[in-house]
Design a protein around this motif. Structure first.
Motif, PDB file in Angstrom:
ATOM      1  N   THR A 163       0.801  -1.227   0.000  1.00  0.00           N
ATOM      2  CA  THR A 163       0.000   0.000   0.000  1.00  0.00           C
ATOM      3  C   THR A 163       0.834   1.277   0.000  1.00  0.00           C
ATOM      4  N   ALA A 164       2.139   1.149   0.171  1.00  0.00           N
ATOM      5  CA  ALA A 164       3.009   2.326   0.260  1.00  0.00           C
ATOM      6  C   ALA A 164       3.286   2.928  -1.112  1.00  0.00           C
ATOM      7  N   THR A 165       3.548   4.217  -1.101  1.00  0.00           N
ATOM      8  CA  THR A 165       3.941   4.897  -2.332  1.00  0.00           C
ATOM      9  C   THR A 165       5.401   4.560  -2.631  1.00  0.00           C
ATOM     10  N   PRO A 166       5.819   4.721  -3.870  1.00  0.00           N
ATOM     11  CA  PRO A 166       7.234   4.485  -4.184  1.00  0.00           C
ATOM     12  C   PRO A 166       8.172   5.333  -3.322  1.00  0.00           C
ATOM     13  N   GLU A 167       7.789   6.571  -3.060  1.00  0.00           N
ATOM     14  CA  GLU A 167       8.617   7.451  -2.245  1.00  0.00           C
ATOM     15  C   GLU A 167       8.737   6.918  -0.818  1.00  0.00           C
ATOM     16  N   ALA A 168       7.627   6.413  -0.260  1.00  0.00           N
ATOM     17  CA  ALA A 168       7.646   5.873   1.102  1.00  0.00           C
ATOM     18  C   ALA A 168       8.507   4.605   1.171  1.00  0.00           C
ATOM     19  N   ILE A 169       8.450   3.789   0.133  1.00  0.00           N
ATOM     20  CA  ILE A 169       9.268   2.568   0.096  1.00  0.00           C
ATOM     21  C   ILE A 169      10.749   2.925   0.058  1.00  0.00           C
ATOM     22  N   ILE A 170      11.101   3.909  -0.760  1.00  0.00           N
ATOM     23  CA  ILE A 170      12.506   4.348  -0.839  1.00  0.00           C
ATOM     24  C   ILE A 170      12.959   4.885   0.512  1.00  0.00           C
ATOM     25  N   ALA A 171      12.124   5.705   1.152  1.00  0.00           N
ATOM     26  CA  ALA A 171      12.486   6.262   2.464  1.00  0.00           C
ATOM     27  C   ALA A 171      12.626   5.150   3.501  1.00  0.00           C
ATOM     28  N   ALA A 172      11.738   4.166   3.463  1.00  0.00           N
ATOM     29  CA  ALA A 172      11.813   3.046   4.409  1.00  0.00           C
ATOM     30  C   ALA A 172      13.071   2.227   4.170  1.00  0.00           C
ATOM     31  N   GLU A 173      13.432   2.025   2.920  1.00  0.00           N
ATOM     32  CA  GLU A 173      14.651   1.274   2.612  1.00  0.00           C
ATOM     33  C   GLU A 173      15.877   2.040   3.105  1.00  0.00           C
ATOM     34  N   ASP A 174      15.903   3.341   2.855  1.00  0.00           N
ATOM     35  CA  ASP A 174      17.029   4.160   3.312  1.00  0.00           C
ATOM     36  C   ASP A 174      17.152   4.145   4.839  1.00  0.00           C
ATOM     37  N   ALA A 175      16.022   4.043   5.541  1.00  0.00           N
ATOM     38  CA  ALA A 175      16.019   4.041   7.009  1.00  0.00           C
ATOM     39  C   ALA A 175      16.256   2.648   7.587  1.00  0.00           C
ATOM     40  N   GLY A 176      16.403   1.655   6.719  1.00  0.00           N
ATOM     41  CA  GLY A 176      16.627   0.294   7.194  1.00  0.00           C
ATOM     42  C   GLY A 176      15.361  -0.419   7.640  1.00  0.00           C
ATOM     43  N   GLU A 177      14.200   0.127   7.302  1.00  0.00           N
ATOM     44  CA  GLU A 177      12.931  -0.442   7.754  1.00  0.00           C
ATOM     45  C   GLU A 177      12.461  -1.623   6.909  1.00  0.00           C
ATOM     46  N   LEU A 178      13.183  -1.933   5.839  1.00  0.00           N
ATOM     47  CA  LEU A 178      12.793  -3.049   4.979  1.00  0.00           C
ATOM     48  C   LEU A 178      13.772  -4.227   5.072  1.00  0.00           C
ATOM     49  N   ALA A 179      14.693  -4.176   6.024  1.00  0.00           N
ATOM     50  CA  ALA A 179      15.716  -5.217   6.118  1.00  0.00           C
ATOM     51  C   ALA A 179      15.097  -6.607   6.281  1.00  0.00           C
ATOM     52  N   ASP A 180      14.157  -6.754   7.211  1.00  0.00           N
ATOM     53  CA  ASP A 180      13.515  -8.063   7.420  1.00  0.00           C
ATOM     54  C   ASP A 180      12.695  -8.473   6.203  1.00  0.00           C
ATOM     55  N   TYR A 181      11.976  -7.518   5.638  1.00  0.00           N
ATOM     56  CA  TYR A 181      11.135  -7.802   4.472  1.00  0.00           C
ATOM     57  C   TYR A 181      11.992  -8.286   3.300  1.00  0.00           C
ATOM     58  N   LEU A 182      13.104  -7.606   3.046  1.00  0.00           N
ATOM     59  CA  LEU A 182      13.956  -7.967   1.915  1.00  0.00           C
ATOM     60  C   LEU A 182      14.736  -9.249   2.160  1.00  0.00           C
ATOM     61  N   ALA A 183      14.957  -9.603   3.425  1.00  0.00           N
ATOM     62  CA  ALA A 183      15.697 -10.822   3.756  1.00  0.00           C
ATOM     63  C   ALA A 183      14.809 -12.064   3.755  1.00  0.00           C
ATOM     64  N   ALA A 184      13.502 -11.876   3.785  1.00  0.00           N
ATOM     65  CA  ALA A 184      12.571 -13.011   3.831  1.00  0.00           C
ATOM     66  C   ALA A 184      12.604 -13.765   2.505  1.00  0.00           C
ATOM     67  N   PRO A 185      12.432 -15.100   2.552  1.00  0.00           N
ATOM     68  CA  PRO A 185      12.393 -15.858   1.302  1.00  0.00           C
ATOM     69  C   PRO A 185      11.184 -15.447   0.467  1.00  0.00           C
ATOM     70  N   ALA A 186      11.341 -15.528  -0.813  1.00  0.00           N
ATOM     71  CA  ALA A 186      10.244 -15.171  -1.719  1.00  0.00           C
ATOM     72  C   ALA A 186       9.103 -16.160  -1.558  1.00  0.00           C
ATOM     73  N   ALA A 187       7.897 -15.675  -1.682  1.00  0.00           N
ATOM     74  CA  ALA A 187       6.721 -16.548  -1.594  1.00  0.00           C
ATOM     75  C   ALA A 187       6.688 -17.477  -2.800  1.00  0.00           C
ATOM     76  N   GLU A 188       6.258 -18.684  -2.551  1.00  0.00           N
ATOM     77  CA  GLU A 188       6.124 -19.648  -3.644  1.00  0.00           C
ATOM     78  C   GLU A 188       4.977 -19.209  -4.545  1.00  0.00           C
ATOM     79  N   PRO A 189       5.167 -19.265  -5.861  1.00  0.00           N
ATOM     80  CA  PRO A 189       4.052 -18.922  -6.745  1.00  0.00           C
ATOM     81  C   PRO A 189       2.955 -19.966  -6.601  1.00  0.00           C
ATOM     82  N   GLU A 190       1.719 -19.533  -6.822  1.00  0.00           N
ATOM     83  CA  GLU A 190       0.603 -20.473  -6.736  1.00  0.00           C
ATOM     84  C   GLU A 190       0.742 -21.521  -7.826  1.00  0.00           C
ATOM     85  N   ALA A 191       0.512 -22.738  -7.447  1.00  0.00           N
ATOM     86  CA  ALA A 191       0.624 -23.846  -8.398  1.00  0.00           C
ATOM     87  C   ALA A 191      -0.541 -23.798  -9.389  1.00  0.00           C
ATOM     88  N   GLU A 192      -0.239 -24.188 -10.599  1.00  0.00           N
ATOM     89  CA  GLU A 192      -1.291 -24.287 -11.612  1.00  0.00           C
ATOM     90  C   GLU A 192      -2.225 -25.426 -11.224  1.00  0.00           C
TER      91      GLU A 192
END
Length: 90
Positions: free
Chosen positions: A12-41
């Protein structure tokens, strides 16, 4: 320690808010998490059976014919004996 953002926030965040959160280190856990498995066909229908996508696009006449010929048995939960007669139905 900075506040960590989660997937719901990122969606729900704007691109600007995401950039600011990344710069502040607020996305460290989010970016370190494993990617979600795509839904199976969904599995392909058995030979002679129609799929849900076919059913959604079919006309009433096509559906009626498919029911009469047993092409929707799997979707409807119908099991037939060797003679082709229904032995169980929902």
């Amino acid at each position: 320690m900075s506040t960590q953002r989660d997937t719901a926030w990122v969606k729900t965040a704007t691109p600007e808010a995401i950039i600011a959160a990344e710069d502040a280190g607020e996305l460290a856990d989010y970016l370190a998490a494993p990617a979600a498995e795509p839904e199976a066909e969904p599995p392909a229908p058995r030979e002679g059976q129609r799929s849900e996508s076919w059913l959604k696009a079919a006309t009433a006449e096509q559906v009626s014919t498919a029911i009469d010929t047993g092409e929707l048995d799997d979707l409807m939960g119908i099991v037939r004996n060797e003679a082709g007669n229904p032995i169980s139905a929902p």
